[in-house]
Design an enzyme around this catalytic site. Structure first.
Site, PDB file in Angstrom:
ATOM      1  N   PHE A  82       0.628  -1.395   0.156  1.00 33.48           N
ATOM      2  CA  PHE A  82       0.109  -0.035  -0.011  1.00 33.48           C
ATOM      3  C   PHE A  82       0.949   1.319  -0.130  1.00 33.48           C
ATOM      4  O   PHE A  82       1.819   1.383   0.921  1.00 33.48           O
ATOM      5  CB  PHE A  82      -0.735  -0.062   1.159  1.00 33.48           C
ATOM      6  CG  PHE A  82      -2.141  -0.655   0.856  1.00 33.48           C
ATOM      7  CD1 PHE A  82      -3.373   0.226   1.057  1.00 33.48           C
ATOM      8  CD2 PHE A  82      -2.437  -2.164   0.842  1.00 33.48           C
ATOM      9  CE1 PHE A  82      -4.578  -0.505   0.545  1.00 33.48           C
ATOM     10  CE2 PHE A  82      -3.372  -2.689   0.428  1.00 33.48           C
ATOM     11  CZ  PHE A  82      -4.744  -1.810   0.363  1.00 33.48           C
ATOM     12  N   CYS A  92      -5.252  15.511   0.043  1.00 32.48           N
ATOM     13  CA  CYS A  92      -6.534  15.111  -0.262  1.00 32.48           C
ATOM     14  C   CYS A  92      -7.368  16.180  -1.101  1.00 32.48           C
ATOM     15  O   CYS A  92      -7.099  17.535  -0.465  1.00 32.48           O
ATOM     16  CB  CYS A  92      -7.607  14.232   0.632  1.00 32.48           C
ATOM     17  SG  CYS A  92      -9.123  13.783  -0.172  1.00 32.48           S
ATOM     18  N   CYS A 147     -16.125  15.230   2.445  1.00 30.99           N
ATOM     19  CA  CYS A 147     -16.294  13.719   3.095  1.00 30.99           C
ATOM     20  C   CYS A 147     -15.947  13.790   4.612  1.00 30.99           C
ATOM     21  O   CYS A 147     -14.938  13.661   5.168  1.00 30.99           O
ATOM     22  CB  CYS A 147     -14.962  12.797   2.378  1.00 30.99           C
ATOM     23  SG  CYS A 147     -14.928  11.231   3.004  1.00 30.99           S
ATOM     24  N   CYS A 190     -14.416  10.532   6.896  1.00 30.90           N
ATOM     25  CA  CYS A 190     -13.154  10.226   6.561  1.00 30.90           C
ATOM     26  C   CYS A 190     -12.298   9.577   7.953  1.00 30.90           C
ATOM     27  O   CYS A 190     -12.321  10.598   8.786  1.00 30.90           O
ATOM     28  CB  CYS A 190     -12.244  11.109   5.889  1.00 30.90           C
ATOM     29  SG  CYS A 190     -10.792  10.208   5.362  1.00 30.90           S
ATOM     30  N   ASP A 191     -11.885   8.503   8.080  1.00 34.49           N
ATOM     31  CA  ASP A 191     -11.106   8.200   9.305  1.00 34.49           C
ATOM     32  C   ASP A 191      -9.826   7.588   8.807  1.00 34.49           C
ATOM     33  O   ASP A 191      -8.944   7.128   9.773  1.00 34.49           O
ATOM     34  CB  ASP A 191     -12.019   6.884   9.859  1.00 34.49           C
ATOM     35  CG  ASP A 191     -11.852   5.664   9.145  1.00 34.49           C
ATOM     36  OD1 ASP A 191     -11.366   5.748   7.836  1.00 34.49           O
ATOM     37  OD2 ASP A 191     -12.446   4.545   9.524  1.00 34.49           O
ATOM     38  N   THR A 192      -9.158   8.427   7.606  1.00 35.97           N
ATOM     39  CA  THR A 192      -8.039   8.016   7.428  1.00 35.97           C
ATOM     40  C   THR A 192      -6.956   9.247   7.576  1.00 35.97           C
ATOM     41  O   THR A 192      -7.078  10.360   7.288  1.00 35.97           O
ATOM     42  CB  THR A 192      -7.885   7.572   5.773  1.00 35.97           C
ATOM     43  OG1 THR A 192      -8.631   6.611   5.567  1.00 35.97           O
ATOM     44  CG2 THR A 192      -6.237   7.183   5.460  1.00 35.97           C
ATOM     45  N   GLU A 228      -7.085   3.483  -5.691  1.00 29.40           N
ATOM     46  CA  GLU A 228      -8.434   3.704  -4.868  1.00 29.40           C
ATOM     47  C   GLU A 228      -8.640   5.207  -5.024  1.00 29.40           C
ATOM     48  O   GLU A 228      -7.864   5.953  -4.326  1.00 29.40           O
ATOM     49  CB  GLU A 228      -8.479   3.293  -3.402  1.00 29.40           C
ATOM     50  CG  GLU A 228      -8.058   1.679  -3.521  1.00 29.40           C
ATOM     51  CD  GLU A 228      -8.061   1.183  -2.200  1.00 29.40           C
ATOM     52  OE1 GLU A 228      -7.956   1.910  -1.113  1.00 29.40           O
ATOM     53  OE2 GLU A 228      -8.313  -0.021  -1.911  1.00 29.40           O
ATOM     54  N   HIS A 251      -9.744  -5.770   7.374  1.00 30.73           N
ATOM     55  CA  HIS A 251      -8.437  -5.847   8.120  1.00 30.73           C
ATOM     56  C   HIS A 251      -8.737  -5.157   9.268  1.00 30.73           C
ATOM     57  O   HIS A 251      -7.894  -5.158  10.355  1.00 30.73           O
ATOM     58  CB  HIS A 251      -7.946  -4.484   6.962  1.00 30.73           C
ATOM     59  CG  HIS A 251      -8.442  -3.403   6.653  1.00 30.73           C
ATOM     60  ND1 HIS A 251      -9.394  -3.471   5.708  1.00 30.73           N
ATOM     61  CD2 HIS A 251      -8.368  -1.990   6.904  1.00 30.73           C
ATOM     62  CE1 HIS A 251     -10.031  -2.066   5.753  1.00 30.73           C
ATOM     63  NE2 HIS A 251      -9.378  -1.389   6.430  1.00 30.73           N
TER      64      HIS A 251
END
Length: 213
Positions: free
Chosen positions: A25, A31, A46, A49-51, A119, A207
């Protein structure tokens, strides 16, 4: 061009059509739908978003001066494998990877032997040559990429009706329950939707269930 990467790691793909597949990855920093800063979340396209895609301080992250430099770093994460039939696989994600992923990098990753996946939120057109295009549309953003391999809709999203997307040119259609405090309720809603609309398949974030990166 230089590339800013938040983190670079080897794991198993946790969701969608490639669930369970070994992959490197490459999470790009930045972003176009949110700064990644909590102070800006309320105005983000968004909001859920949790990233973490801010900065270049994650494992394997950094700034890479050229496409070749980044491709070499990606290749170093792929393990020495006695079964050479398993083609190396890299997933370019973010943030929004198409702010940085370009033709020279796709070519360099191919030259390193990798199958290249992306992605994306679908708001920017990808460069040619990407092997697997996964689009995850957002309710408050214009969808530019309307064809590809995999459409993965985080569900439910106010203002985004999956039925309105069924005419798009994708091979796979996935609903993925939105994570967070309502995850169990969202999962049941996604299950019911898939049962009533068989075009869609359920995607779980395995995951997270297995506690792997």
């Amino acid at each position: 061009m230089p590339y800013a990467v938040k983190e670079l790691f080897f794991t198993l793909q946790g969701e969608g059509a490639n669930t369970g597949r070994a992959a490197v990855f490459c999470r790009f920093a930045g972003c176009n739908l949110w700064s990644g800063l909590e102070k800006d979340r309320a105005s983000a396209a968004c909001r859920w978003c949790d990233t973490d895609f801010v900065g270049t301080d994650g494992p394997g992250g950094g700034r890479f001066a050229s496409a070749r430099d980044l491709a070499v770093a990606v290749a170093c994460r792929w393990p020495a494998c006695p079964d050479q039939r398993a083609r190396p696989f890299v997933v370019c994600t973010g943030g929004e990877p198409l702010l940085q992923l370009d033709g020279p990098l796709v070519d360099a990753l191919h030259e390193a032997g990798f199958e290249v996946a992306v992605e994306t939120n679908g708001t920017r057109r990808p460069p040619p040559g990407i092997d697997w295009v996964c689009v995850s549309p957002k309710a408050r953003a214009e969808l530019v990429v309307r064809s590809g391999d995999e459409l993965k809709v985080v569900f439910p999203q106010e203002g985004l009706d999956p039925a309105a997307l069924e005419g798009l040119d994708f091979r796979h259609f996935f609903l993925q329950p939105m994570d967070g405090p309502e995850r169990e309720r969202n999962t049941q809603s996604a299950v019911r939707y898939c049962l009533g609309h068989p075009r869609w398949r359920l995607s779980l974030q395995t995951h997270k269930l297995l506690n792997i990166p």
